[in-house]
Design an enzyme around this catalytic site. Sequence first.
Site, PDB file in Angstrom:
ATOM      1  N   CYS A 174      -6.981   6.321  -0.972  1.00  0.00           N
ATOM      2  CA  CYS A 174      -7.126   5.292  -2.016  1.00  0.00           C
ATOM      3  C   CYS A 174      -8.106   5.690  -3.109  1.00  0.00           C
ATOM      4  CB  CYS A 174      -7.591   3.973  -1.419  1.00  0.00           C
ATOM      5  SG  CYS A 174      -6.596   3.435  -0.045  1.00  0.00           S
TER       6      CYS A 174
ATOM      7  N   GLU B  60      -1.623  -2.754  18.523  1.00  0.00           N
ATOM      8  CA  GLU B  60      -0.186  -2.486  18.405  1.00  0.00           C
ATOM      9  C   GLU B  60       0.129  -1.078  18.933  1.00  0.00           C
ATOM     10  OE1 GLU B  60       1.315  -2.603  14.378  1.00  0.00           O
ATOM     11  OE2 GLU B  60       3.392  -2.329  15.018  1.00  0.00           O
TER      12      GLU B  60
ATOM     13  N   CYS C 266      -0.836   0.658   5.475  1.00  0.00           N
ATOM     14  CA  CYS C 266      -1.727   0.024   4.481  1.00  0.00           C
ATOM     15  C   CYS C 266      -1.431   0.436   3.058  1.00  0.00           C
ATOM     16  CB  CYS C 266      -3.188   0.352   4.712  1.00  0.00           C
ATOM     17  SG  CYS C 266      -3.601   0.892   6.320  1.00  0.00           S
TER      18      CYS C 266
ATOM     19  N   GLU D 239       3.437  -4.734  -4.350  1.00  0.00           N
ATOM     20  CA  GLU D 239       3.359  -5.299  -3.007  1.00  0.00           C
ATOM     21  C   GLU D 239       3.058  -6.797  -3.057  1.00  0.00           C
ATOM     22  OE1 GLU D 239      -0.119  -4.261  -0.703  1.00  0.00           O
ATOM     23  OE2 GLU D 239       1.039  -4.183   1.152  1.00  0.00           O
TER      24      GLU D 239
ATOM     25  N   GLU E  18       8.482 -11.632   0.342  1.00  0.00           N
ATOM     26  CA  GLU E  18       8.110 -12.031   1.706  1.00  0.00           C
ATOM     27  C   GLU E  18       6.598 -12.245   1.852  1.00  0.00           C
ATOM     28  OE1 GLU E  18       9.419  -9.093   0.801  1.00  0.00           O
ATOM     29  OE2 GLU E  18       8.651  -7.425   1.990  1.00  0.00           O
TER      30      GLU E  18
ATOM     31  N   LYS F  78       0.002  -1.740  -5.360  1.00  0.00           N
ATOM     32  CA  LYS F  78      -0.417  -3.050  -4.836  1.00  0.00           C
ATOM     33  C   LYS F  78       0.105  -4.190  -5.697  1.00  0.00           C
ATOM     34  CE  LYS F  78      -3.232  -1.905  -1.355  1.00  0.00           C
ATOM     35  NZ  LYS F  78      -2.803  -2.190   0.017  1.00  0.00           N
TER      36      LYS F  78
ATOM     37  N   SER G 169       3.966   0.609  11.533  1.00  0.00           N
ATOM     38  CA  SER G 169       3.226  -0.518  12.090  1.00  0.00           C
ATOM     39  C   SER G 169       3.679  -1.774  11.366  1.00  0.00           C
ATOM     40  CB  SER G 169       1.729  -0.305  11.866  1.00  0.00           C
ATOM     41  OG  SER G 169       1.055  -1.543  11.967  1.00  0.00           O
TER      42      SER G 169
ATOM     43  N   GLU H 228      -3.778  -3.248  14.452  1.00  0.00           N
ATOM     44  CA  GLU H 228      -3.010  -2.010  14.506  1.00  0.00           C
ATOM     45  C   GLU H 228      -3.364  -1.194  15.753  1.00  0.00           C
ATOM     46  OE1 GLU H 228      -1.727  -0.334  10.611  1.00  0.00           O
ATOM     47  OE2 GLU H 228      -2.954   1.365  11.246  1.00  0.00           O
TER      48      GLU H 228
END
Lengths: 148, 574
Positions: free
Chosen positions: B502, B281, B298, B360, B365, B357, B318, B278
């Site tokens: 988190c 990036e 994230c 996710e 994908e 999560k 990102s 990141e």
Amino acid sequence: MAEFKEIIMPFKNTPGGIIQAFHAVQKKINYLPENAIIDAAEVFGIPVKEAYGVATFYSYFSIKPRGKYIIRICESAPCHVAGAAEIIASLERELGIKIGETTGDGKFTMELTECVGQCQATPVITINGKPYAGVTPQQVAEILAEYE
Amino acid sequence: MINVIIDGIKVSAPDNASILQAAELAGVKVPTLCYHPDQAIKANCRVCVCEVEGLPLLQAACSTPIRDGMVIRTNTPAVIEARRTILQLILAHHPQDCLNCIRNKNCELQALAEQYAIRENPFELMVRGLPRDTSTPSIVRDPDKCILCRRCEYACSEFQSVNALGLENRGNHAMIVPSLGKDLLESPCVMCGQCIHACPVGAIHENEEIDEFLAAVADPDKIVVTQMAPAVRVAIGEEVGMATGDMDMNVLVTALRQIGFDYVLHTNFTADLTILEEGNELLKRVKEGGKLPMFTSCSPGWINFCETYYPDLLDNLSTCKSPQQMFGALVKTYWAEKMGVDPSKIYSVSIMPCTAKKFEAARPEMNSSGYRDVDLVLTTRELGRLFRMTGLDFSRIAPGKFDSWMGAYTGAAVIFGATGGVMEAALRTVYEVVTGNELKDVNFTFARGMEGIKEAEIDLNGLKVRVAIAHGLANARKVMDQVRAGESPYHFIEIMACPGGCIGGGGQPITKSNAKRAERIEGIYKEDEGLLLRKSHENPEVIQIYEEFLHEPLGHKSHELLHTHYHDKNKKFL
Ligand code: SF4
Ligand code: SF4
Ligand code: SF4
Ligand code: FES
Ligand code: FES
């Protein structure tokens, strides 16, 4: 769906306008379809969940499709005591539907309501807002015939 | 200040205090249900009623302001009688299901029923028999258990600005439902799980998947590998009777082996890796005129939010996968190769502070390894249940070590668990990459703490980088609206869906107040300070994976395994 926005727009800046807007929509199609609620939320700049809350809070709004004529039977105490239950039974027999349902031809919907302020002669029903006071089970067929 | 007398105790309280707040100052405990310390007063449950001298009716303590000289009694027989009746009325509409309930022993209603010795109920039991909503892989609604306090709705709308939940109907038919009365999946819900923390009872909870884990452990053909997020350690102690932050990392490693994991690895490894990907990036976007500001990626609740409410800004995200998903993609490729195991046998379990999560990991994908990258996500609460189920005695567990190749980490990864952590970790690395100088003081304290939006301008040898940090989606919304309006002054924005980051995730031990979140944050920075390596690019295993496998940040392999793209959710109503 532009038609809903057209109906709703004029109330945009009125205090409590969403309630009037919903009334206006119901006047057209007798219930509040999802898209009308979504459009109202957009027009009034509130989350859809709030517009939905308003649409379900008041018993005079319905989010389910309803018939052309809405028969509302008062279930408040005076009407209840005067035999609202028998009127309901009679209506159910005549129309072949239960409270909350709509006839197959989309003509009549039966709903319960609270006191409509006609307690001088109970029990009371209303059809599209027109009150019928002191109704007897025998009169039911006759009243319905007015709407044939 | 105003003076009042509560149960004979004289106390002065601030002018605008409620009876409840004054009672707290007097050390008098008044029961509550709809009250929440970080929310507006709702006053709909009435369980907090008290007697006020001179007033004929009992008063709700949470909503009644004190007046000078008020004499309040919180524990007269009449008060107790009223509270018991209120509880009985609530319980008469409540499934009598404590034994099977996910909130058994951690439920505010159950605790009050116990406290007020409710033995029988004069009111007829009338449970509505509403179906559960299991439409999402993350959150389950059990509306029969709802007591209509509306705390979830407040969390969802005010803390998160998601507006997924609202009131439907009124009176006896009232219900809290996802928008338009649909199921949660169709609603704008982002699966952050903040409503779970808000709920006093078991009416909203995580999709519990303990059985899937036990089945995998029982299967001799499966190699069960775990990764654990940095926010888990500071909170898991709360599930097994320890103070916040007190669980020792190495004791935790042994405990994970004891409940059946074959290999114990760490999401922190891919957190460090995330910083390299990141950070590079960001530098690339700055140098080559790419989309700015760049948003961190994230937090899957945040990703869902962006895909739902800001689909026009998806290019600002990102492309880095979250550390969980980077780990998932690598464990069945790089790690499998190094260990010489068949990737089809690996069952990869992540332990996360997060309900989103679960969603996710189930995204179609997320299978760059050729398999589903992360097979199962367990929340901190579910891990707590596994620990209790297996009866581990943490005072007697010998410390153990993480397994190799994807178990090493630095302090920069640890702080991912708190709001501002990803930003601070990124700056520690970006500074050294850009300037070529050693960063002497690694502490970027502007990034720390519970303030909703934090910002700074960092000077990297003349290159000025403006950054912002937002946590809790209502704060994110403010920052995002600025970006949408083309008025954002920032290059890089860290966003975490959950208040506090988190450590306040929807899968953490039930967290009623922000005070608890602040406590966990302390634990995170303490851990960072205790570590020798505190910059991601110094992680020896990260250096090694670039040498052996990835070759360079943003390289071909990275793109294949560590990066992703996002989709407009096309939600029809928001
Ligand atoms: S929500 Fe609370 S009171 Fe209700 S069944 Fe669960 S533990 Fe018992
Ligand atoms: S999970 Fe988050 S977004 Fe979904 S209903 Fe709960 S608070 Fe709202
Ligand atoms: S789901 Fe929980 S938090 Fe929401 S209104 Fe019901 S009891 Fe309260
Ligand atoms: S009670 Fe029925 S109309 Fe008043
Ligand atoms: S806590 Fe005061 S009314 Fe609910």
